[in-house]
Motif scaffolding. Structure first.
Motif, PDB file in Angstrom:
ATOM      1  N   UNK A  48       0.831  -1.208   0.000  1.00 31.24           N
ATOM      2  CA  UNK A  48       0.000   0.000   0.000  1.00 31.24           C
ATOM      3  C   UNK A  48       0.866   1.259   0.000  1.00 31.24           C
ATOM      4  N   UNK A  49       1.931   1.234   0.821  1.00 32.26           N
ATOM      5  CA  UNK A  49       2.842   2.383   0.837  1.00 32.26           C
ATOM      6  C   UNK A  49       3.524   2.545  -0.515  1.00 32.26           C
ATOM      7  N   UNK A  50       3.903   1.399  -1.135  1.00 30.11           N
ATOM      8  CA  UNK A  50       4.540   1.456  -2.447  1.00 30.11           C
ATOM      9  C   UNK A  50       3.624   2.058  -3.495  1.00 30.11           C
ATOM     10  N   UNK A  51       2.323   1.692  -3.447  1.00 34.46           N
ATOM     11  CA  UNK A  51       1.357   2.246  -4.397  1.00 34.46           C
ATOM     12  C   UNK A  51       1.209   3.750  -4.201  1.00 34.46           C
ATOM     13  N   UNK A  52       1.136   4.178  -2.940  1.00 33.91           N
ATOM     14  CA  UNK A  52       1.019   5.617  -2.664  1.00 33.91           C
ATOM     15  C   UNK A  52       2.231   6.379  -3.185  1.00 33.91           C
ATOM     16  N   UNK A  53       3.421   5.794  -2.997  1.00 29.95           N
ATOM     17  CA  UNK A  53       4.637   6.442  -3.490  1.00 29.95           C
ATOM     18  C   UNK A  53       4.638   6.522  -5.014  1.00 29.95           C
ATOM     19  N   UNK A  54       4.159   5.460  -5.678  1.00 27.81           N
ATOM     20  CA  UNK A  54       4.084   5.451  -7.132  1.00 27.81           C
ATOM     21  C   UNK A  54       3.138   6.529  -7.634  1.00 27.81           C
ATOM     22  N   UNK A  55       1.938   6.600  -7.052  1.00 26.04           N
ATOM     23  CA  UNK A  55       0.962   7.611  -7.481  1.00 26.04           C
ATOM     24  C   UNK A  55       1.485   9.030  -7.233  1.00 26.04           C
ATOM     25  N   UNK A  56       2.199   9.203  -6.117  1.00 23.90           N
ATOM     26  CA  UNK A  56       2.750  10.526  -5.813  1.00 23.90           C
ATOM     27  C   UNK A  56       3.823  10.902  -6.822  1.00 23.90           C
ATOM     28  N   UNK A 111       7.911   3.483 -15.070  1.00 22.20           N
ATOM     29  CA  UNK A 111       7.689   3.936 -13.696  1.00 22.20           C
ATOM     30  C   UNK A 111       7.074   2.825 -12.843  1.00 22.20           C
ATOM     31  N   UNK A 112       6.038   2.183 -13.374  1.00 20.08           N
ATOM     32  CA  UNK A 112       5.360   1.121 -12.628  1.00 20.08           C
ATOM     33  C   UNK A 112       6.300  -0.060 -12.415  1.00 20.08           C
ATOM     34  N   UNK A 113       7.053  -0.412 -13.477  1.00 21.06           N
ATOM     35  CA  UNK A 113       7.964  -1.543 -13.367  1.00 21.06           C
ATOM     36  C   UNK A 113       9.024  -1.288 -12.295  1.00 21.06           C
ATOM     37  N   UNK A 118      11.208  -2.247  -6.938  1.00 20.93           N
ATOM     38  CA  UNK A 118      11.634  -1.704  -5.641  1.00 20.93           C
ATOM     39  C   UNK A 118      10.840  -2.335  -4.503  1.00 20.93           C
ATOM     40  N   UNK A 119       9.540  -2.529  -4.723  1.00 18.80           N
ATOM     41  CA  UNK A 119       8.700  -3.131  -3.695  1.00 18.80           C
ATOM     42  C   UNK A 119       9.099  -4.580  -3.444  1.00 18.80           C
ATOM     43  N   UNK A 120       9.365  -5.319  -4.530  1.00 20.12           N
ATOM     44  CA  UNK A 120       9.796  -6.706  -4.387  1.00 20.12           C
ATOM     45  C   UNK A 120      11.103  -6.787  -3.598  1.00 20.12           C
ATOM     46  N   UNK A 121      12.042  -5.883  -3.907  1.00 19.38           N
ATOM     47  CA  UNK A 121      13.317  -5.875  -3.198  1.00 19.38           C
ATOM     48  C   UNK A 121      13.108  -5.549  -1.725  1.00 19.38           C
TER      49      UNK A 121
END
Length: 318
Positions: A48-56, A111-113, A118-121
Motif C-alpha cells: 500500500x505504501x509502495x502504491x502511494x509512493x508510485x501515485x505521488x 515507472x510502474x515496473x 523496488x517493492x519486491x526488493x
C-alpha cells in the motif's frame, strides 16, 4: 493375563505419546499461522505504501510539467505583447527566433515496473529481517569482562567509554588493554540474534568472539584472533576490522545494527535494522568454542564519541 495387561499399558502409553505429538504439532502450526498472518499483513502495508509512493511520483511529474507549461505560456504571451507594441510603433521586429519546445510531456514509461521491482526488493529484505529476528535473545553486559575505563548502565544494557580508570580486580575474564566488554550469555549451538543502537557514535565495534580470546593483550579484530565483527572508524569508515577488509559504502550509516549468528552453519551476519538491509556476512566459519556477543564503544575522543552503545529490545521489521 499379565502379558495382555502389559500390552494394553504399552498401547495406552503410545496413544498418549501420539496425542502429545499432535498437540506439539498443532501448537507449532498455530505459531506458523500467526507468523504468516503478521508477515502477510506487513507485506500488504508495504504494498500500500509502495502504491502511494508510485501515485505521488506520477502526480509530482505531472504538476512539474504543468508549472513549466504555465511559465512558458506567460513568457510567450509577454513576447506577443512586445511584438504588437513594436508593430504599432513602426519599429523593426527583432530577429526571428524559433520558439524552443521547452515543455515536454512527462514520460511514465518504466515507472510502474521500477516501483514493483523496488517493492519486491523491499519485501525480500523485510522477510529476511523477520526470519533472523525470530531468533532474538535477551543480552546483558558482563561487568566482570569490562575494561576498567568502560561505564555500564545499571541494567547492563548500555556501555560507554569514560576517562577514569576504575579500581577493579584483574580477573582472568576482564579485558585489560582494549576497551571491550562481552555479554553474560554465551552460545554453542543453534541461532541467535540481537540489536544494538549506535546512533550518535563516530566509532564502535560489534559482533561475537570465541570464549578463549586473549583478554590481556592488544589484538587485531580478526577471525584468526577469534573476532567476527563490524567496525566503524572516523564517522563513515565501515569494515570488518580485518587488515585486508574492504570498506562498506553505507550512506547514511545505520543507527541500529542487528547481529545474527547461525552457529551450526558457521554464519555471522550484520544488518542495518531500520533499512532492513544486510551489511555483511562471514560465511563458512568453523566454530568450536562458545561464542559471546561482543561490544566496544571505542574511545570517547574528548566527548565526540561519548554516546553509549545500547542493547535494544527487538521489534520486528516492517
Amino acid at each position: 493375563e499379565a502379558e495382555v495387561q502389559e500390552m494394553i499399558q504399552e498401547r495406552r502409553l503410545k496413544i498418549q505419546e501420539i496425542r502429545e505429538s499432535v498437540k506439539i504439532s498443532r501448537d507449532a502450526a498455530d505459531r506458523e499461522k500467526a507468523e504468516g498472518v503478521q508477515v502477510f499483513s506487513a507485506l500488504m502495508e508495504s504494498a500500500e505504501r509502495g502504491l502511494k509512493e508510485l501515485l505521488k511520483e506520477i502526480q509530482d511529474k505531472q504538476e512539474t510539467t504543468e508549472r513549466e507549461a504555465e511559465d512558458f505560456i506567460r513568457e510567450l504571451e509577454q513576447e506577443i505583447s512586445e511584438l504588437k507594441k513594436r508593430s504599432s510603433e513602426g519599429d523593426d521586429p527583432p530577429n526571428k527566433n524559433w520558439v524552443e519546445d521547452r515543455v515536454h510531456p512527462p514520460s511514465y514509461e518504466g515507472t510502474v515496473e521500477r516501483a514493483v521491482a523496488q517493492l519486491e526488493e523491499k519485501m525480500k529484505k523485510m522477510l529476511d529481517m523477520r526470519r533472523v529476528q525470530q531468533f532474538a535473545v535477551d543480552v546483558t553486559l558482563d561487568p566482570d569482562t569490562a575494561h576498567p575505563k568502560l561505564i555500564l548502565s545499571d541494567d547492563r544494557k548500555q556501555v560507554k567509554h569514560g576517562d577514569d580508570w576504575k579500581k577493579l580486580p584483574d580477573n582472568p575474564e576482564r579485558f585489560s588493554k582494549c576497551v571491550f566488554v562481552l555479554a553474560e550469555q554465551s552460545f554453542s549451538s543453534g541461532r541467535f540474534y540481537f540489536e544494538v543502537q549506535v546512533k550518535g557514535k563516530t566509532e564502535w565495534d560489534l559482533g561475537v568472539v570465541r570464549e578463549s580470546v586473549d583478554r590481556k593483550e592488544i589484538l587485531a579484530l580478526s577471525t584468526k584472533n577469534g573476532f567476527w565483527t563490524l567496525v566503524l572508524r572516523n564517522e563513515n569508515r565501515y569494515s570488518t576490522g580485518e587488515k585486508t577488509s574492504t570498506l562498506f559504502d553505507l550512506h547514511p550509516g545505520p543507527e541500529k545494527v542487528g547481529v545474527f549468528v547461525d552457529y551450526d552453519q558457521g554464519l555471522v551476519s550484520f544488518y542495518d535494522v531500520d533499512a532492513a538491509a544486510l551489511i555483511y556476512s562471514f560465511t563458512g566459519c568453523c566454530f568450536k568454542e562458545k561464542l559471546y556477543p561482543f561490544f566496544s564503544p571505542y574511545l570517547n575522543n574528548g566527548g565526540k564519541n561519548s554516546a553509549p552503545l545500547i542493547i535494544c529490545p527487538v521489534s520486528q521489521a516492517g
